[in-house]
Every structure is written in C-alpha cells, then in structure tokens.
Design a protein around this motif. Structure first.
Motif, PDB file in Angstrom:
ATOM      1  N   LEU A 142      12.199   9.246  -7.987  1.00 46.45           N
ATOM      2  CA  LEU A 142      12.909  10.180  -7.180  1.00 46.45           C
ATOM      3  C   LEU A 142      14.490  10.369  -7.507  1.00 46.45           C
ATOM      4  CD1 LEU A 142      11.662   9.452  -3.518  1.00 46.45           C
ATOM      5  CD2 LEU A 142      10.825  11.377  -5.060  1.00 46.45           C
ATOM      6  N   SER A 179       9.359   5.373   6.420  1.00 48.63           N
ATOM      7  CA  SER A 179       8.829   6.430   5.475  1.00 48.63           C
ATOM      8  C   SER A 179       7.987   5.445   4.657  1.00 48.63           C
ATOM      9  CB  SER A 179       9.493   7.197   4.655  1.00 48.63           C
ATOM     10  OG  SER A 179      10.247   8.130   5.767  1.00 48.63           O
ATOM     11  N   GLN A 186       4.114  -2.902   3.905  1.00 48.43           N
ATOM     12  CA  GLN A 186       5.154  -2.018   3.548  1.00 48.43           C
ATOM     13  C   GLN A 186       4.992  -1.663   2.159  1.00 48.43           C
ATOM     14  OE1 GLN A 186       9.299  -3.469   4.061  1.00 48.43           O
ATOM     15  NE2 GLN A 186       9.927  -1.267   4.213  1.00 48.43           N
ATOM     16  N   VAL A 240       6.853  12.093   4.147  1.00 45.09           N
ATOM     17  CA  VAL A 240       5.647  12.865   3.621  1.00 45.09           C
ATOM     18  C   VAL A 240       4.404  12.577   3.957  1.00 45.09           C
ATOM     19  CG1 VAL A 240       6.863  13.803   1.622  1.00 45.09           C
ATOM     20  CG2 VAL A 240       5.808  11.924   1.619  1.00 45.09           C
ATOM     21  N   THR A 241       4.232  11.112   4.350  1.00 43.53           N
ATOM     22  CA  THR A 241       2.962  10.816   4.955  1.00 43.53           C
ATOM     23  C   THR A 241       2.682  11.049   6.446  1.00 43.53           C
ATOM     24  OG1 THR A 241       3.791   8.467   5.501  1.00 43.53           O
ATOM     25  CG2 THR A 241       2.860   8.798   3.200  1.00 43.53           C
ATOM     26  N   ILE A 300      -4.133  -1.508   1.611  1.00 46.49           N
ATOM     27  CA  ILE A 300      -3.890  -0.870   2.615  1.00 46.49           C
ATOM     28  C   ILE A 300      -4.849  -1.101   3.873  1.00 46.49           C
ATOM     29  CG2 ILE A 300      -4.969   1.190   1.771  1.00 46.49           C
ATOM     30  CD1 ILE A 300      -1.926   2.515   2.535  1.00 46.49           C
TER      31      ILE A 300
HETATM   32  C1  HEM Z   1       7.772   8.346  -1.920  1.00 51.81           C
HETATM   33  C2  HEM Z   1       6.491   7.888  -2.183  1.00 51.81           C
HETATM   34  C3  HEM Z   1       5.742   6.897  -1.246  1.00 51.81           C
HETATM   35  C4  HEM Z   1       5.651   7.015   0.051  1.00 51.81           C
HETATM   36  C5  HEM Z   1       6.433   7.889   1.024  1.00 51.81           C
HETATM   37  C6  HEM Z   1       4.739   5.810   0.340  1.00 51.81           C
HETATM   38  C7  HEM Z   1       4.494   5.701   1.861  1.00 51.81           C
HETATM   39  C8  HEM Z   1       3.503   4.330   2.293  1.00 51.81           C
HETATM   40  C9  HEM Z   1       3.563   4.030   3.416  1.00 51.81           C
HETATM   41  C10 HEM Z   1       3.893   4.669   4.645  1.00 51.81           C
HETATM   42  C11 HEM Z   1       2.616   2.866   3.393  1.00 51.81           C
HETATM   43  C12 HEM Z   1       2.310   1.953   4.469  1.00 51.81           C
HETATM   44  C13 HEM Z   1       0.898   2.157   5.022  1.00 51.81           C
HETATM   45  C14 HEM Z   1       0.598   1.240   5.980  1.00 51.81           C
HETATM   46  O1  HEM Z   1       1.371   0.407   6.655  1.00 51.81           O
HETATM   47  O2  HEM Z   1      -0.745   1.420   6.746  1.00 51.81           O
HETATM   48  C15 HEM Z   1       2.405   2.556   2.053  1.00 51.81           C
HETATM   49  C16 HEM Z   1       1.955   1.629   1.279  1.00 51.81           C
HETATM   50  C17 HEM Z   1       1.361   1.299   0.242  1.00 51.81           C
HETATM   51  N1  HEM Z   1       1.838   2.139  -0.797  1.00 51.81           N
HETATM   52 FE1  HEM Z   1       3.139   3.532  -0.862  1.00 51.81          FE
HETATM   53  N2  HEM Z   1       4.383   5.425  -0.676  1.00 51.81           N
HETATM   54  C18 HEM Z   1       4.967   5.758  -1.838  1.00 51.81           C
HETATM   55  C19 HEM Z   1       4.794   5.681  -3.263  1.00 51.81           C
HETATM   56  C20 HEM Z   1       3.889   4.756  -3.659  1.00 51.81           C
HETATM   57  C21 HEM Z   1       3.825   4.504  -5.066  1.00 51.81           C
HETATM   58  C22 HEM Z   1       4.346   5.115  -6.039  1.00 51.81           C
HETATM   59  C23 HEM Z   1       2.712   3.384  -5.061  1.00 51.81           C
HETATM   60  C24 HEM Z   1       2.217   3.139  -6.356  1.00 51.81           C
HETATM   61  C25 HEM Z   1       1.238   2.352  -6.773  1.00 51.81           C
HETATM   62  C26 HEM Z   1       2.295   3.174  -3.726  1.00 51.81           C
HETATM   63  C27 HEM Z   1       1.649   2.197  -3.323  1.00 51.81           C
HETATM   64  C28 HEM Z   1       1.429   1.643  -1.875  1.00 51.81           C
HETATM   65  C29 HEM Z   1       0.178   0.670  -1.759  1.00 51.81           C
HETATM   66  C30 HEM Z   1      -0.456  -0.346  -2.593  1.00 51.81           C
HETATM   67  C31 HEM Z   1       0.470   0.509  -0.195  1.00 51.81           C
HETATM   68  C32 HEM Z   1      -0.402  -0.328   0.581  1.00 51.81           C
HETATM   69  C33 HEM Z   1       0.318  -1.718   0.752  1.00 51.81           C
HETATM   70  C34 HEM Z   1      -0.238  -2.836   1.453  1.00 51.81           C
HETATM   71  O3  HEM Z   1      -1.056  -2.619   2.102  1.00 51.81           O
HETATM   72  O4  HEM Z   1       0.168  -4.059   1.266  1.00 51.81           O
HETATM   73  N3  HEM Z   1       3.177   3.919  -2.751  1.00 51.81           N
HETATM   74  N4  HEM Z   1       2.946   3.662   1.098  1.00 51.81           N
END
Ligand code: HEM
Length: 405
Positions: free
Chosen positions: A362, A344, A351, A287-288, A93
């Motif tokens: 969900l 989201s 992503q 939510v974020t 991230i």
């Molecule tokens: C409804 C649930 C979730 C929402 C709303 C959400 C939201 C997000 C968002 C907005 C980002 C992008 C951040 C950016 O570009 O700076 C992100 C990245 C990420 N999320 Fe989720 N997330 C959710 C669930 C999860 C779950 C279950 C995991 C499991 C491990 C996860 C792991 C990650 C990771 C590792 C990244 C970074 C990806 C990267 O930089 O390549 N997220 N998430």
C-alpha cells in the motif's frame, strides 16, 4: 444447531450495504448505538452476536472459548457461498490451535518485517512496471484492472512461487470465489484453484521449485510436517487472501484520497506522513467489514451479556474502528492518529499473516501512483462507481475504477 437467542424479526440485519465506497454503511450507526455487543439477524434470519466495542472485540478475539472452526455447528454463515466446503475447511483462518499454530509457525518467517524489508526493492519494481504500462497506454485507465489487482497478484505469486503467466486464470478464479453469493459458483471456483495448485505443488516438489510453496513442498511435505493436501489448502488461502484484500485497499484508498484533495495535498507536502495515511485508510475503509467470525464453545459473560455455547459471534471492524472511546471524532480522517488501534487486520492469534506485506504494497502503491501520475483523477463521480460486497459479507471494493490524467 442452537436456537436463535431472540426473535430475529425484531433485530437489525447484518451486513448492510455501503452507500459510499469509502464510508461505513449508513445503517451501522444504529448498530453502534445498540452498545458494545448486540444481536443482529443474518440473511437466513439467524440471530448472532455482533461485537462493535473496540475493547470488547480485543478481549473476545483473544478468548480461547471462541473457535474459528467453520465446520462447528453454530458457526455464523454470512451468505450462502460460505456454506461451500471450500470456504469452511480452510487452514489458518478457519482452524484452532494446535494445528493453526503449527501452520502459522511455518509461514511467519516469509511474512516477517525483516523479509518485507528485503522485498521492498522487488515490490517497488513491480509497482513501477504497472505504472510504466499505464503511462505507455495513456489515459483513460481502469485502475482496478491495470494496477490494483496486478500489483498484489504479481507480488504474492512471486512470493509463493506461482507462475505469473497463469495470472488470467488465477485472478479470474479468485474473483469468482470471493464475489459469488451462492454456494455452487463459489465451490466451483475454489475447486478449480485447488486442482491447479495441486498440480503446481506436485511439480514444485519434483523440480525442487523455489518460492514459499517450493520450500514447503521440498522440506515440510518431504519430512511429513505437512501433508500434500494441507499444503494445497494453505496455498489456496494465501493466494486468495493475497489478492482481493490489498487490491480493494488500493482501489478504495485511491478513491478516498482523490475525494479528499486536502489530504492528498498534505501527503504530497509531507511524504513522511504516508505510513500514517495508510494506517488511517486501513481504519476507515475496513475493506473486510469484519475483523473475524467465531462460534462460542463455552458460556462467556461480557459487557453485561451472556454468550452461550454454540452462539455465533461476529466482529465488526467497520464499527469497532470508529469506537468513540478509542478514536476521538472517529469519522474524521486523521493520518496523525498515534498507534495502530484498528481491527482491520483482526486481532489475536488469527491477526492477518500478510499485514506487513499489505502495508508495504500500500505504501509503495500510493507513493508511486500519486508521484508519477500527479494529475490522476476519477473519470466518473465516486457515487457512480460499481460497488461490490454490498450486503454479501465479502470484500468491499469497486469492480472498476475509471481514472484519467
Ligand atoms: C489490506 C489487506 C488485508 C486486510 C484488510 C486483511 C484482513 C485480514 C483479517 C481481518 C484477518 C483476520 C481474520 C480472522 O481473525 O478471522 C486476516 C487474516 C489473514 N490474512 Fe489478511 N488481510 C489483508 C492482506 C493479506 C495478505 C496480503 C495476505 C497474504 C497472504 C493475507 C493473509 C491472511 C491470512 C493467511 C490470514 C489468516 C491468519 C490466521 O488465521 O492465522 N492477508 N486478514
């Protein structure tokens, strides 16, 4: 540190508190009215760009002139806790290519649609298990404690190979890391989690442990693709990200559905509309709050504005998801909208890695909850729920969700 673009005293502040757990903060309408890209003031008075237009957000989130590296000078800091090193030096991230892409390639297969289809029976079993317990205990229940946190917590710990018997520790530390507003407590909670994962990965490596962490320890740390320390940090990101976001979507999504009896009735009459309902909940709940935070490494011209190198850029999922050019009647909840046009889960190379997992959790959580407990209702008015994330730039959620049936 680059100078603030303008006098920040005249700017609208960001982020702003929600008045209702499942609606955009009332002040965000004024942010939207400022155009696709405008300047806002952070808690420390610094001025940064806030992108609220949907096409502009997609263009910028795929623009390599913006960096996700939180250690770069000028990276926007939303609240004091983001100054903690544990929040700044994160893999995935908070990293740019090429390292970001290497890590992502190692993890993509475990979060693919194919793998999620294979995990479906296991996730259903987890969901059913916690509903069984709620029913056995009888009403009332705190849905956050009894369902919204444990479901994603057990699922992510199994996927990673983290022993669930340690859940009291890692759920508490994850919560403290995300909810702290100040740097010290956030750093302390992150340090405890990192020390725990450090010991666990050493053990998994020696014992040829199973799960994602066991595999990466046995293969990629052994052959030098990843260092032990990198794997500890990756584990930290996955454990934390796998907990708070999905838990918050389950909690706030349940409130939103219970508050819209018409939607719930439609959902019961047409269970096939559930994936569309989940997508629409993702869009409206955001939510974020943010779809990403970045710092510009070069000058960028967009929407008649100039982003200069060193400027901070924030992406408002809450507002861009309601861009009237993309979503007709954007404040209306409509599970029949076509396409997944919300931010989201972010957009571009960062992503969300866990989006397929989150969608699966969900869908099964809502389906099972409203089928097995058809008379579920809030035990307190939604307006009285203790909200978290108010103005701190953290995940929006309710700390407790008293329900009965
Ligand atoms: C409804 C649930 C979730 C929402 C709303 C959400 C939201 C997000 C968002 C907005 C980002 C992008 C951040 C950016 O570009 O700076 C992100 C990245 C990420 N999320 Fe989720 N997330 C959710 C669930 C999860 C779950 C279950 C995991 C499991 C491990 C996860 C792991 C990650 C990771 C590792 C990244 C970074 C990806 C990267 O930089 O390549 N997220 N998430």
């Amino acid at each position: 540190m680059p100078a603030a673009p303008h006098d920040s005293a005249a700017l609208l502040s960001f982020p702003q508190p929600r008045a209702c757990p499942h609606q955009a903060p009332p002040g965000y309408a004024a942010l939207r009215d400022q155009g696709a890209l405008s300047e806002v003031a952070l808690y420390d008075g610094r001025a940064v760009w806030l992108v609220t237009g949907y096409p502009e957000a997609r263009a910028l989130l795929t623009d390599p002139r913006l960096s996700a590296d939180r250690t770069r000078p000028g990276f926007p800091v939303l609240a004091p806790r983001f100054r903690a090193s544990v929040a700044r030096k994160l893999p995935l991230i908070a990293q740019d290519p090429p390292v970001h892409d290497t890590h992502r390639r190692l993890l993509n297969p475990d979060f693919s649609l194919k793998h999620m289809r294979a995990m479906r029976p296991e996730v259903q079993e987890v969901v059913d298990g916690f509903i069984d317990r709620m029913l056995a205990k009888g009403p009332p229940s705190d849905l956050v404690e009894d369902f919204a946190i444990p479901v994603p917590s057990l699922v992510i710990s199994r996927l990673l190979g983290v022993p669930y018997e340690d859940h009291a520790f890692f759920q508490d530390a994850t919560g403290r890391l995300m909810r702290a507003t100040e740097e010290g407590p956030s750093q302390a909670a992150g340090g405890e989690l990192a020390a725990y994962l450090d010991r666990l990965i050493t053990r998994l490596r020696a014992e040829r442990g199973t799960g994602l962490l066991g595999r990466l320890a046995a293969e990629d740390v052994e052959n030098g693709t990843l260092s032990h320390e990198e794997l500890v940090q990756i584990a930290l990101v996955l454990l934390v990200a796998g907990h708070e976001t999905t838990a918050s979507m389950i909690a706030l999504g349940t409130v939103a559905l219970l508050e819209s009896p018409e939607q719930l009735a439609q959902l019961r009459a047409d269970p096939e509309s559930l994936p569309g309902t989940v997508e629409e909940l993702l869009r409206v709940l955001a939510v974020t709050d943010l779809a990403g935070s970045r710092v510009a490494t070069e000058e960028i011209e967009i929407a008649g504005r100039t982003i200069r190198a060193g400027d901070g850029v924030l992406f408002s999922a809450t507002v861009a998801n309601r861009d009237p050019e993309v979503h007709a009647d954007p404040d209306r909840f409509d599970p029949h909208r076509t396409g997944r046009s919300h931010l989201s889960f972010g957009y571009g190379i960062h992503q969300c890695l866990g989006q397929n997992l989150a969608r699966l959790e969900l869908e099964l959580a809502f389906r099972t909850l409203f089928t097995r407990i058809p008379t579920l209702k809030l035990a307190v008015p939604a307006a009285e729920l203790p909200l978290r994330g108010i103005g701190t730039g953290t995940i929006q959620s309710a700390d407790h969700l008293p329900v009965t049936w």
